[in-house]
Design a protein around this motif. Structure first.
Motif, mmCIF file in Angstrom:
data_model
loop_
_atom_site.group_PDB
_atom_site.id
_atom_site.type_symbol
_atom_site.label_atom_id
_atom_site.label_comp_id
_atom_site.label_asym_id
_atom_site.label_seq_id
_atom_site.Cartn_x
_atom_site.Cartn_y
_atom_site.Cartn_z
ATOM 1 N N PRO A 49 3.471 0.750 9.360
ATOM 2 C CA PRO A 49 2.197 1.462 9.071
ATOM 3 C C PRO A 49 1.906 1.799 7.660
ATOM 4 O O PRO A 49 2.927 2.288 6.954
ATOM 5 N N GLN A 50 0.778 1.993 7.310
ATOM 6 C CA GLN A 50 0.450 2.346 6.008
ATOM 7 C C GLN A 50 0.200 3.921 6.159
ATOM 8 O O GLN A 50 -0.800 4.409 6.099
ATOM 9 N N TYR A 51 1.398 4.593 6.221
ATOM 10 C CA TYR A 51 1.557 6.055 6.342
ATOM 11 C C TYR A 51 0.691 6.897 5.861
ATOM 12 O O TYR A 51 0.288 8.069 6.155
ATOM 13 N N THR A 52 0.361 6.665 4.425
ATOM 14 C CA THR A 52 -0.143 7.461 3.501
ATOM 15 C C THR A 52 -1.748 7.324 3.277
ATOM 16 O O THR A 52 -2.396 7.872 2.514
ATOM 17 N N THR A 53 -2.005 5.914 3.481
ATOM 18 C CA THR A 53 -3.311 5.478 2.995
ATOM 19 C C THR A 53 -4.377 5.158 3.941
ATOM 20 O O THR A 53 -5.334 4.642 3.874
ATOM 21 N N ARG A 54 -3.868 5.038 5.268
ATOM 22 C CA ARG A 54 -5.019 4.726 6.478
ATOM 23 C C ARG A 54 -4.668 5.858 7.724
ATOM 24 O O ARG A 54 -3.627 6.191 7.985
ATOM 25 N N GLU A 66 0.886 -1.198 -0.107
ATOM 26 C CA GLU A 66 -0.018 0.129 0.158
ATOM 27 C C GLU A 66 0.943 1.228 0.104
ATOM 28 O O GLU A 66 0.650 2.273 -0.766
ATOM 29 N N LEU A 67 1.778 1.329 0.747
ATOM 30 C CA LEU A 67 2.904 2.534 0.820
ATOM 31 C C LEU A 67 3.681 2.539 -0.336
ATOM 32 O O LEU A 67 3.641 3.578 -0.882
ATOM 33 N N TYR A 68 4.123 1.450 -1.013
ATOM 34 C CA TYR A 68 4.878 1.448 -2.030
ATOM 35 C C TYR A 68 4.230 2.036 -3.136
ATOM 36 O O TYR A 68 4.826 2.675 -4.103
ATOM 37 N N ALA A 69 2.846 1.392 -3.377
ATOM 38 C CA ALA A 69 2.154 2.083 -4.435
ATOM 39 C C ALA A 69 1.894 3.165 -4.450
ATOM 40 O O ALA A 69 1.925 3.994 -5.550
ATOM 41 N N ASP A 70 1.649 3.997 -3.277
ATOM 42 C CA ASP A 70 1.185 5.186 -3.292
ATOM 43 C C ASP A 70 2.474 6.149 -3.525
ATOM 44 O O ASP A 70 2.273 7.053 -4.296
ATOM 45 N N LEU A 71 3.658 5.775 -2.993
ATOM 46 C CA LEU A 71 4.762 6.643 -3.203
ATOM 47 C C LEU A 71 5.092 6.344 -4.682
ATOM 48 O O LEU A 71 5.624 7.441 -5.225
ATOM 49 N N SER A 72 5.025 5.468 -5.403
ATOM 50 C CA SER A 72 5.359 5.045 -6.758
ATOM 51 C C SER A 72 4.540 5.977 -7.604
ATOM 52 O O SER A 72 5.118 6.562 -8.402
ATOM 53 N N GLN A 73 3.198 6.360 -7.098
ATOM 54 C CA GLN A 73 2.131 7.151 -8.047
ATOM 55 C C GLN A 73 2.875 8.553 -7.972
ATOM 56 O O GLN A 73 2.837 9.362 -8.692
ATOM 57 N N ARG A 74 3.263 8.924 -6.810
ATOM 58 C CA ARG A 74 3.820 10.251 -6.596
ATOM 59 C C ARG A 74 5.004 10.576 -7.543
ATOM 60 O O ARG A 74 5.333 11.581 -8.216
ATOM 61 N N LEU A 75 6.047 9.588 -7.289
ATOM 62 C CA LEU A 75 7.273 9.639 -8.220
ATOM 63 C C LEU A 75 7.029 9.693 -9.639
ATOM 64 O O LEU A 75 7.588 10.371 -10.281
ATOM 65 N N ILE A 134 7.142 -0.663 -10.897
ATOM 66 C CA ILE A 134 6.620 0.056 -9.379
ATOM 67 C C ILE A 134 7.691 0.927 -9.346
ATOM 68 O O ILE A 134 7.448 2.079 -8.714
ATOM 69 N N ASP A 135 8.935 0.900 -9.641
ATOM 70 C CA ASP A 135 9.963 1.891 -9.245
ATOM 71 C C ASP A 135 10.864 2.402 -10.645
ATOM 72 O O ASP A 135 11.578 2.772 -10.407
ATOM 73 N N GLU A 136 10.163 2.021 -11.807
ATOM 74 C CA GLU A 136 10.812 2.550 -13.014
ATOM 75 C C GLU A 136 10.070 3.227 -13.761
ATOM 76 O O GLU A 136 8.958 2.777 -14.097
ATOM 77 N N CYS A 137 10.356 4.154 -14.517
ATOM 78 C CA CYS A 137 9.912 4.646 -15.754
ATOM 79 C C CYS A 137 10.608 5.113 -16.723
ATOM 80 O O CYS A 137 11.486 5.717 -16.596
ATOM 81 N N ILE A 144 -15.157 3.270 -8.308
ATOM 82 C CA ILE A 144 -15.193 3.256 -6.901
ATOM 83 C C ILE A 144 -13.679 2.839 -6.338
ATOM 84 O O ILE A 144 -13.569 3.350 -5.323
ATOM 85 N N ASN A 145 -13.509 1.569 -6.855
ATOM 86 C CA ASN A 145 -12.058 1.203 -6.342
ATOM 87 C C ASN A 145 -11.068 1.794 -6.510
ATOM 88 O O ASN A 145 -9.923 2.089 -5.903
ATOM 89 N N ALA A 146 -11.130 2.519 -7.714
ATOM 90 C CA ALA A 146 -9.816 3.293 -8.088
ATOM 91 C C ALA A 146 -9.704 4.659 -6.895
ATOM 92 O O ALA A 146 -8.851 5.060 -6.875
ATOM 93 N N ARG A 147 -10.989 4.981 -6.442
ATOM 94 C CA ARG A 147 -11.059 6.146 -5.597
ATOM 95 C C ARG A 147 -11.004 5.694 -4.075
ATOM 96 O O ARG A 147 -10.158 6.531 -3.399
ATOM 97 N N TYR A 148 -11.669 4.611 -3.634
ATOM 98 C CA TYR A 148 -11.484 4.267 -2.007
ATOM 99 C C TYR A 148 -10.802 3.043 -2.030
ATOM 100 O O TYR A 148 -10.658 2.529 -0.835
ATOM 101 N N GLY A 149 -10.123 2.583 -2.883
ATOM 102 C CA GLY A 149 -9.189 1.508 -2.493
ATOM 103 C C GLY A 149 -9.629 0.270 -3.317
ATOM 104 O O GLY A 149 -10.647 0.025 -3.613
ATOM 105 N N ARG A 150 -8.529 -0.553 -3.541
ATOM 106 C CA ARG A 150 -8.831 -2.035 -4.553
ATOM 107 C C ARG A 150 -10.066 -2.755 -4.208
ATOM 108 O O ARG A 150 -10.724 -3.414 -5.136
#
Length: 420
Positions: free
Chosen positions: A405-410, A76-85, A101-104, A376-382
């Motif tokens: 902890p899920q610092y950014t999503t909970r 959950e944490l990595y996916a959220d930070l990945s999005q920001r990256l 998840i970590d490359e573009c 709905i899932n895109a907005r509120y979680g999978r």
DNA sequence: TCTGGGGTCCTAGGACCC
DNA sequence: TCTGGGGTCCTAGGACCC
């Protein structure tokens, strides 16, 4: 020109973003079910802990003795930070493609930055650090393979400090000469060994070899790699971001499963994951494959069974696929087997936009319902809305003993700042 | 006490058919 | 006396990547 940006030891770096207490310590992150080591931070690497994908239990005591901080994968944490990256990187080029998840990859086309490539690469790196607090390497080159090589150099070759640009022959030569053939994109352990036997040890030697000869000895892929190393594009931008030809969702269980209904629930949640990926690339599936197995490491005799199923009408509807898979469970399940892993593969796909429907077979897809579920899932979680067959609370567990902890999503995971 | 990731693509080879 | 083709579909397993 192409750029490849990727995070150094992504998972370990993510763990350090919101936890200052471990920033200077050696940190290691484990795969699902705390099975293997999958990321090692630079501090840990300096201590000689470098090997990825060794089973955790085999090095557990050693790591504990060295005072290494262990973390379970916190997706959950990595996916959220990945999005920001990705959002940040995307601002620096006309086009971008999320590769993992970590490359573009960034594609510049005819665009040339005013300040020059070197300065542009540095700006990308600095901005990501400032905005997301993740350390990235930036590699720029005239082909995707050279961008990958530059990225490798940015992190692994002395003097580059996180940024490498291959825009002339001198740099290309310098980078490729210091790069082992196994570190080239697309050359794995096995190909590398065969190349070594032919006396080709460095990336430079491969670049200097005859493309036709490489095709004869290996494949067109190796031939293309030789061209790419020489700055001749073989992988077009469309190739780099081409839609998947197969989509899989598989997972091992935290504890062995023997119950048929639990196995079914797990398979149906794989259907949910795979089908939503399918809809994201606007595809339809013609053939699926469903498999279950016990563990080859267990003492029981190995049991693996898979079945394929063809749909009369290609579909992307989760409930249509789920109904089919639910029926297939009867074929796959066997009493007494300690199931360790299962999964669903969408193995023959067609493009929804190009599919010519059959006059006599009507699709039963409920596109509107799927669209609604996805948004709905895109907005509120999978798993906010899902099919009932997955069960309301999963009966199978995933072992994540060292989860942060899920610092950014909970809400309950929100970082706290303590003031004395 | 026991513990072993997940995803994509490709190919060799067997079964089956004509 | 002895020999024997070619296509399709499916599955298992390997190679590579992160």
């Amino acid at each position: 020109m192409y750029a490849l940006c990727d995070v150094s030891a992504m998972y370990a770096s993510c763990e350090k973003v919101f936890d200052p207490s471990i920033r200077k310590k050696p940190v290691v992150v484990l795969t699902n079910n705390d099975g293997c080591i999958c990321a090692t931070c630079p501090v840990a690497r300096k201590m000689g802990i470098g090997k990825s994908f060794v089973p955790y239990f085999t090095v557990k005591d050693e790591l504990a003795a060295m005072g290494v901080v262990i973390r379970s994968s916190n997706y959950e944490l990595y996916a959220d930070l990945s999005q920001r990256l990705m959002d940040t990187c995307a601002r620096f080029a006309p086009d971008h493609h999320v590769y993992s998840i970590d490359e573009c990859f960034l594609y510049f086309g005819s665009y040339i930055p005013d300040a020059g490539w070197q300065a542009h690469a540095k700006t990308i790196r600095r901005t990501v650090w400032k905005e997301v607090r993740l350390p990235i390497g930036v590699g720029i080159g005239p082909t995707p393979t050279l961008a990958k090589a530059a990225n490798h150099a940015s992190k692994r070759i002395e003097g580059f400090n996180g940024v490498a640009v291959i825009d002339n022959n001198a740099v290309r030569r310098r980078v490729l000469k210091q790069m082992a053939v196994v570190d080239i994109w697309g050359i794995g352990r096995r190909l590398a060994r065969r190349l070594n036997e032919m006396g080709i040890e460095t990336a430079w030697q491969l670049a200097e070899s005859k493309p036709a000869l490489m095709r004869k000895h290996f494949s067109v892929l190796v031939e293309s790699t030789v061209y790419e190393l020489n700055g001749i594009t073989k992988l077009s931008w469309d190739d780099v971001r081409s839609p998947k030809q197969q989509i899989y969702s598989t997972r091992s269980f935290g504890e062995r499963v023997t119950d048929k209904s639990i196995l079914r629930q797990a398979l149906l949640s794989h259907v949910t994951i795979a089908a939503s990926k399918l809809r994201r690339q606007q595809g339809l599936v013609k053939t699926i494959q469903v498999f279950v197995s016990n563990s080859p490491h267990d003492r029981d005799s190995f049991y693996r069974k898979s079945v394929t199923h063809q749909f009369l009408t290609p579909t992307s509807d989760t409930s249509v696929i789920a109904n089919t898979v639910s029926g297939l469970v009867e074929n796959l399940y066997r009493q007494g087997v300690h199931f360790y892993k299962c999964g669903v593969g969408l193995i023959e796909l067609v493009d929804a936009a190009q599919y010519q429907a059959d006059l006599f077979s009507l699709s039963t897809d409920n596109a509107l319902l799927m669209q609604c579920m996805d948004s709905i899932n895109a907005r509120y979680g999978r798993n906010t809305v899902h099919i009932a067959g997955q069960g309301t609370t999963p009966q199978y567990t995933m072992k994540r003993e060292f989860l942060s902890p899920q610092y950014t999503t909970r809400l309950e995971g929100l970082p706290r700042i303590l003031c004395d």
